[in-house]
Design a protein around this motif. Structure first.
Motif, PDB file in Angstrom:
ATOM      1  N   UNK A  69      89.790  28.569 -16.673  1.00 51.38           N
ATOM      2  CA  UNK A  69      90.204  29.502 -17.714  1.00 51.38           C
ATOM      3  C   UNK A  69      89.046  29.639 -18.708  1.00 51.38           C
ATOM      4  N   UNK A  70      89.305  30.272 -19.826  1.00 44.40           N
ATOM      5  CA  UNK A  70      88.228  30.521 -20.797  1.00 44.40           C
ATOM      6  C   UNK A  70      87.620  29.222 -21.331  1.00 44.40           C
ATOM      7  N   UNK A  71      88.455  28.188 -21.476  1.00 46.78           N
ATOM      8  CA  UNK A  71      87.961  26.931 -22.061  1.00 46.78           C
ATOM      9  C   UNK A  71      87.117  26.125 -21.081  1.00 46.78           C
ATOM     10  N   UNK A  72      87.311  26.383 -19.788  1.00 39.64           N
ATOM     11  CA  UNK A  72      86.571  25.617 -18.776  1.00 39.64           C
ATOM     12  C   UNK A  72      85.510  26.472 -18.070  1.00 39.64           C
ATOM     13  N   UNK A  73      85.260  27.647 -18.614  1.00 41.32           N
ATOM     14  CA  UNK A  73      84.326  28.577 -17.970  1.00 41.32           C
ATOM     15  C   UNK A  73      82.946  27.957 -17.775  1.00 41.32           C
ATOM     16  N   UNK A  74      82.424  27.285 -18.814  1.00 42.59           N
ATOM     17  CA  UNK A  74      81.059  26.751 -18.728  1.00 42.59           C
ATOM     18  C   UNK A  74      80.928  25.677 -17.656  1.00 42.59           C
ATOM     19  N   UNK A  75      81.862  24.711 -17.637  1.00 45.39           N
ATOM     20  CA  UNK A  75      81.758  23.623 -16.658  1.00 45.39           C
ATOM     21  C   UNK A  75      81.874  24.155 -15.237  1.00 45.39           C
ATOM     22  N   UNK A  76      82.746  25.146 -15.037  1.00 47.94           N
ATOM     23  CA  UNK A  76      82.907  25.702 -13.696  1.00 47.94           C
ATOM     24  C   UNK A  76      81.700  26.531 -13.292  1.00 47.94           C
ATOM     25  N   UNK A  77      81.089  27.234 -14.225  1.00 43.90           N
ATOM     26  CA  UNK A  77      79.872  27.984 -13.900  1.00 43.90           C
ATOM     27  C   UNK A  77      78.758  27.033 -13.465  1.00 43.90           C
ATOM     28  N   UNK A  78      78.639  25.915 -14.162  1.00 46.06           N
ATOM     29  CA  UNK A  78      77.635  24.917 -13.799  1.00 46.06           C
ATOM     30  C   UNK A  78      77.940  24.280 -12.443  1.00 46.06           C
ATOM     31  N   UNK A  79      79.229  23.998 -12.205  1.00 49.79           N
ATOM     32  CA  UNK A  79      79.630  23.394 -10.931  1.00 49.79           C
ATOM     33  C   UNK A  79      79.390  24.351  -9.770  1.00 49.79           C
ATOM     34  N   UNK A  80      79.754  25.620  -9.967  1.00 50.85           N
ATOM     35  CA  UNK A  80      79.542  26.620  -8.912  1.00 50.85           C
ATOM     36  C   UNK A  80      78.051  26.806  -8.633  1.00 50.85           C
ATOM     37  N   UNK A  81      77.251  26.763  -9.702  1.00 51.59           N
ATOM     38  CA  UNK A  81      75.807  26.901  -9.545  1.00 51.59           C
ATOM     39  C   UNK A  81      75.240  25.703  -8.768  1.00 51.59           C
ATOM     40  N   UNK A  82      75.775  24.523  -9.056  1.00 50.26           N
ATOM     41  CA  UNK A  82      75.335  23.316  -8.359  1.00 50.26           C
ATOM     42  C   UNK A  82      75.655  23.404  -6.865  1.00 50.26           C
TER      43      UNK A  82
END
Length: 215
Positions: free
Chosen positions: A171-184
C-alpha cells in the motif's frame, strides 16, 4: 524489556567486559581483527574473557576442557571459520513492520560501505534481503569477489530461491520497501555473481559486525 547482555571484547581498543552494545562497538569499530561476543550473564562473560578468544570465537584452542571441546567441535569446522576478507550486512527495524534501515560494513574493520534508510515501513526480513542484494551489487560494481555475510536465514532462503515470501501488504505506506525489494529481485534475475553469501554464526562469533545494537 530486553534481557541484559554482557559483551566481551578480547581484541579491541580496550579489552574487557562491557554492559552495553554501544560500549562494545566503541572498542571494536574500525579496529583491525577485533574479536568480541555477547553473553547472557556477567559470570559467563567474565569466564569467557579469562578463557580467551580462541575458545569462543569459532577457532580451535590448544588447551580447553573436554566439555568445551565437545561444545565447540561443530563451530571449529573449517567451513565455520570467519572469512575476514568479506562484507557484512544487517538491518535495524523499529517495530516489525516498522521503520527500516540497513547497512553494509567491512567485516574486518567495521568501516561503513553503504547505508540506506530510514524506510517508512517494512519488515526485518525484507530489509535483510534488500541489504544482501545491495551488497552483491556493490561488490559487482567494484569487481570484487568478497564474501557477503548475513544473519538472516529467511533472507538467505529468499536469495537462494530468487523469490520473496512476505505477507507485508502493498500500500502507500509500504511503497518504498516494496520498490526496493522488487528492484533487488530484478537485479538477481538480470545478473550473475561469484560471491559466496553465507550465514553469520552469531552463536560462535558474536553479533554480526553490521549489527545496529538494538537487541
Amino acid at each position: 524489556m530486553a534481557k541484559q547482555k554482557y559483551y566481551v571484547v578480547w581484541v579491541g581498543k580496550k579489552p574487557g567486559v562491557y554492559t552495553t552494545w554501544a560500549e562494545c562497538q566503541k572498542q571494536t569499530n574500525q579496529y583491525v581483527d577485533a574479536k568480541f561476543k555477547s553473553f547472557s550473564s556477567s559470570k559467563e562473560a567474565e569466564q569467557a574473557f579469562q578463557d580467551g578468544w580462541q575458545m569462543h570465537w569459532g577457532q580451535k584452542s590448544t588447551v580447553k576442557p573436554a566439555q568445551e571441546r565437545l561444545k565447540l567441535s561443530a563451530q571449529n569446522a573449517p567451513n565455520e571459520e570467519i572469512d575476514i576478507d568479506s562484507i557484512s550486512v544487517d538491518v535495524g527495524c523499529s517495530g516489525n513492520p516498522g521503520i527500516v534501515e540497513y547497512k553494509g560494513v567491512d567485516t574486518q574493520t567495521g568501516e561503513l560501505l553503504f547505508y540506506h534508510g530510514p524506510i517508512q515501513k517494512g519488515t526485518n526480513n525484507l530489509g535483510e534481503f534488500i541489504a544482501i542484494v545491495h551488497g552483491l551489487a556493490y561488490l559487482k560494481k567494484k569487481g570484487s569477489s568478497k564474501t557477503v555475510y548475513s544473519d538472516s536465514k529467511t533472507a538467505l532462503s529468499w536469495l537462494k530461491n530468487q523469490k520473496i515470501n512476505s505477507n507485508l501488504v502493498r500500500d502507500a505506506t509500504t511503497k518504498e520497501i516494496w520498490e526496493l525489494a522488487d528492484r533487488a529481485l530484478k537485479w538477481l534475475h538480470s545478473n550473475t555473481y561469484e560471491n559466496k553469501v553465507l550465514k553469520w554464526n552469531t552463536e560462535a562469533w558474536g553479533e554480526i559486525k553490521a549489527d545496529f545494537g538494538r537487541k
